[in-house]
Design an enzyme around this catalytic site. Structure first.
Site, short mmCIF file in Angstrom:
data_model
loop_
_atom_site.label_atom_id
_atom_site.label_comp_id
_atom_site.label_asym_id
_atom_site.label_seq_id
_atom_site.Cartn_x
_atom_site.Cartn_y
_atom_site.Cartn_z
N ARG A 201 -12.59 121.91 130.36
CA ARG A 201 -12.29 122.26 131.75
C ARG A 201 -12.88 123.63 132.05
O ARG A 201 -13.13 124.43 131.15
CB ARG A 201 -10.77 122.28 131.99
CG ARG A 201 -10.04 123.36 131.24
CD ARG A 201 -8.54 123.24 131.38
NE ARG A 201 -7.88 124.39 130.77
CZ ARG A 201 -6.72 124.33 130.13
NH1 ARG A 201 -6.12 123.17 129.99
NH2 ARG A 201 -6.17 125.42 129.64
N ASN B 131 1.93 112.16 121.31
CA ASN B 131 2.47 112.43 122.65
C ASN B 131 1.33 112.30 123.66
O ASN B 131 0.34 113.04 123.59
CB ASN B 131 3.07 113.83 122.72
CG ASN B 131 3.73 114.07 124.08
OD1 ASN B 131 4.87 113.70 124.29
ND2 ASN B 131 3.00 114.69 125.00
N GLY C 184 4.14 59.80 133.32
CA GLY C 184 3.76 61.21 133.39
C GLY C 184 4.51 62.01 134.43
O GLY C 184 4.53 63.24 134.37
N LEU D 203 1.91 56.31 131.45
CA LEU D 203 1.21 55.93 132.67
C LEU D 203 1.17 57.15 133.59
O LEU D 203 2.21 57.66 134.01
CB LEU D 203 1.91 54.76 133.35
CG LEU D 203 2.18 53.53 132.46
CD1 LEU D 203 2.71 52.37 133.29
CD2 LEU D 203 0.92 53.11 131.69
N ALA D 204 -0.05 57.61 133.89
CA ALA D 204 -0.20 58.87 134.65
C ALA D 204 -1.40 58.81 135.59
O ALA D 204 -2.12 59.79 135.75
CB ALA D 204 -0.35 60.05 133.68
N ALA D 205 -1.59 57.66 136.23
CA ALA D 205 -2.78 57.47 137.06
C ALA D 205 -2.56 57.79 138.52
O ALA D 205 -3.52 57.89 139.29
CB ALA D 205 -3.28 56.03 136.92
N HIS E 266 4.73 108.97 131.35
CA HIS E 266 4.54 109.18 132.78
C HIS E 266 3.10 108.94 133.21
O HIS E 266 2.17 109.54 132.66
CB HIS E 266 4.90 110.63 133.18
CG HIS E 266 6.09 111.19 132.49
ND1 HIS E 266 7.38 110.93 132.89
CD2 HIS E 266 6.19 112.00 131.41
CE1 HIS E 266 8.22 111.56 132.10
NE2 HIS E 266 7.53 112.21 131.18
N LYS F 164 -0.49 64.98 140.51
CA LYS F 164 0.96 65.17 140.43
C LYS F 164 1.43 65.57 139.05
O LYS F 164 2.28 66.47 138.91
CB LYS F 164 1.67 63.88 140.88
CG LYS F 164 3.18 63.96 140.79
CD LYS F 164 3.86 62.82 141.52
CE LYS F 164 3.57 61.48 140.91
NZ LYS F 164 4.41 60.41 141.50
N ALA G 287 -4.24 120.59 128.51
CA ALA G 287 -3.97 119.93 129.78
C ALA G 287 -5.15 120.06 130.73
O ALA G 287 -5.83 121.09 130.77
CB ALA G 287 -2.72 120.55 130.42
#
Length: 445
Positions: A428, A365, A97, A6-8, A351, A20, A411
């Site tokens: 770069r 790496n 419930g 019962l969960a009404a 890092h 709820k 780098a």
């Protein structure tokens, strides 16, 4: 055996727009606890819904039969709304419930007692303060239930309460339901009246307050949460897990943790997480729905829906998002975020990096400040880094891109094209040095 939940109810005292029964207890909706337990003792499970029925229905497994109580007129009325679920030749277990911790063992005891020959079997308990509960009154070998609001003064000292859990004979229940009237203080149809019609009533007792506690307020829900949390912590301690500060440790009941693992303060382990043996978790760590192997160390980090294999180190201040797989002996360090990526065995990203939608091989790496640029404004694109590659610090890998086996990225590079195996990738501008420029500039000023 059938089980009807019962969960009404709306749960007015919860002061919430959420039904709820959908409020979570140890990470799961309350009704999920009840459905799971019901499924262990019954061949068919039905649920009576009312407030926000469609929303609750979505939280239920497909194998559950659903019935709707349009207007909440009492427990017997709720059962009447599921009349088609009741079979004359089968017994029916009545559950709720919002009473989530009823145990499988107690339900099995009720069923066993009922099969000794009863119209109805009641689960009862003795409370020091029974106010608010219906009382079970015994007269010889007969029993009747009187609601608290209808209780005469001379019976208010009775401490045996009706918990609301029943096993009914299907034949008897179908005969009794039409006879129930709403002639009481609330004008509702009480299932307790069906008990009062019964000739053969059997009683089972429980002394576990947790399993009969119904949730009507957030205060009660928090109390149940705390009781369940401490039960779980005690269970883990008894099974060889060290929890340094239980007061600040939150572990969901469904979590599994292996022996000789140490849990540090301010740690949250949630959902269906499994942690292996000899791990160190925390402090200040949150883990949700993760598979964690043996000898893993996670500190001051968050891990969500990830797989972490043996001998891995994570943190401090790392974030593993859904779909992350960390292979054996990999290391993820401070301020590293990983999303939907596989990090190969022995690989290190220690890092200040972001790795998303990437497949990183063994013994790679990943230098500090490396970013996989996976999003082009429309879709996410993959990055592939093969075994043994070395990614120099402050590099940006613009996906889709592949870094070949053993390749080296200088780098500060921005890599937009594939780099073949064992090749050097640079992206770069060449460094420019102007000797004496600073002194010359100062003279001009």
């Amino acid at each position: 055996m059938r089980a009807l939940v019962l969960a009404a109810g709306k749960g007015t005292r919860m002061k919430s727009k959420i039904p709820k029964v959908l409020h979570p207890l140890s990470g799961r909706p309350m009704i999920e606890w009840v459905i799971e337990t019901a499924g262990k003792v019954a061949q068919k499970v039905g649920v009576v819904l009312g407030f926000e029925a469609e929303l609750v229905r979505k939280a239920l497994p497909e194998w559950v039969d659903v019935f709707v109580q349009g207007e909440q007129l009492g427990t017997a009325h709720a059962v009447m709304c599921a009349k088609d679920f009741i079979e004359p030749g089968d017994d029916v277990l009545i559950l709720y419930g919002d009473v989530p911790l009823i145990s499988e063992n107690t339900l099995k005891r009720m069923i066993e007692e009922h099969r000794k020959g009863a119209d109805v079997t009641i689960l009862v308990a003795d409370l020091e303060d029974p106010s608010g509960y219906g009382r079970v009154i015994q007269d010889g070998d007969k029993y009747r239930i009187i609601e608290d609001t209808d209780l005469p003064e001379e019976l208010k000292s009775v401490t045996t309460i009706n918990t609301g859990f029943y096993v009914f004979s299907g034949d008897f229940l179908l005969r009794a339901l039409p006879e129930i009237k709403n002639e009481n203080a609330k004008g509702e149809y009480y299932l307790t009246d069906a008990v009062n019609f019964a000739e053969k009533v059997r009683v089972v007792r429980t002394d576990d307050l947790l399993e009969i506690t119904g949730v009507n307020t957030r205060k009660t829900l928090v109390w149940l949460e705390e009781q369940l949390r401490m039960r779980k912590i005690e269970e883990l301690l008894e099974n060889g897990v060290t929890i340094l500060d239980p007061a600040t440790t939150y572990i969901h009941y469904s979590v599994e943790i292996g022996m000789d693992t140490v849990i540090y303060p301010m740690t949250f382990i949630e959902g269906k997480s499994r942690v292996g043996e000899n791990c160190e978790i925390g402090p200040m760590t949150r883990i949700v729905d993760c598979e964690i192997g043996n000898n893993v160390k996670i500190t001051r980090s968050e891990c969500f829906k990830s797989v972490i294999e043996d001998d891995v180190s994570v943190g401090p201040f790392a974030r593993l998002r859904e779909g992350t797989i960390l292979k054996k002996s990999s290391k993820i360090g401070n301020f590293v975020e990983i999303k939907k990526s596989t990090i190969g065995e022995g690989t290190k990203a220690q890092h200040l990096s972001y790795i998303g939608d990437a497949f990183v091989g063994k013994n790679v790496n990943v230098g500090a400040g490396t970013i996989t640029c996976n999003y082009d404004g429309k879709k996410k694109n993959p990055t592939f880094i093969e075994d043994g590659a070395f990614i120099g610090s402050n590099s940006s890998l613009v996906a889709p891109v592949r870094i070949g086996k053993g390749a080296l990225i200088g780098a500060g590079s921005v890599i937009t094209e594939d780099v073949p195996p064992y090749s050097l990738g640079l992206g770069r501008a060449r460094q420019v040095v102007k000797e004496g420029w600073v002194l010359k500039k100062r003279k001009e000023e």
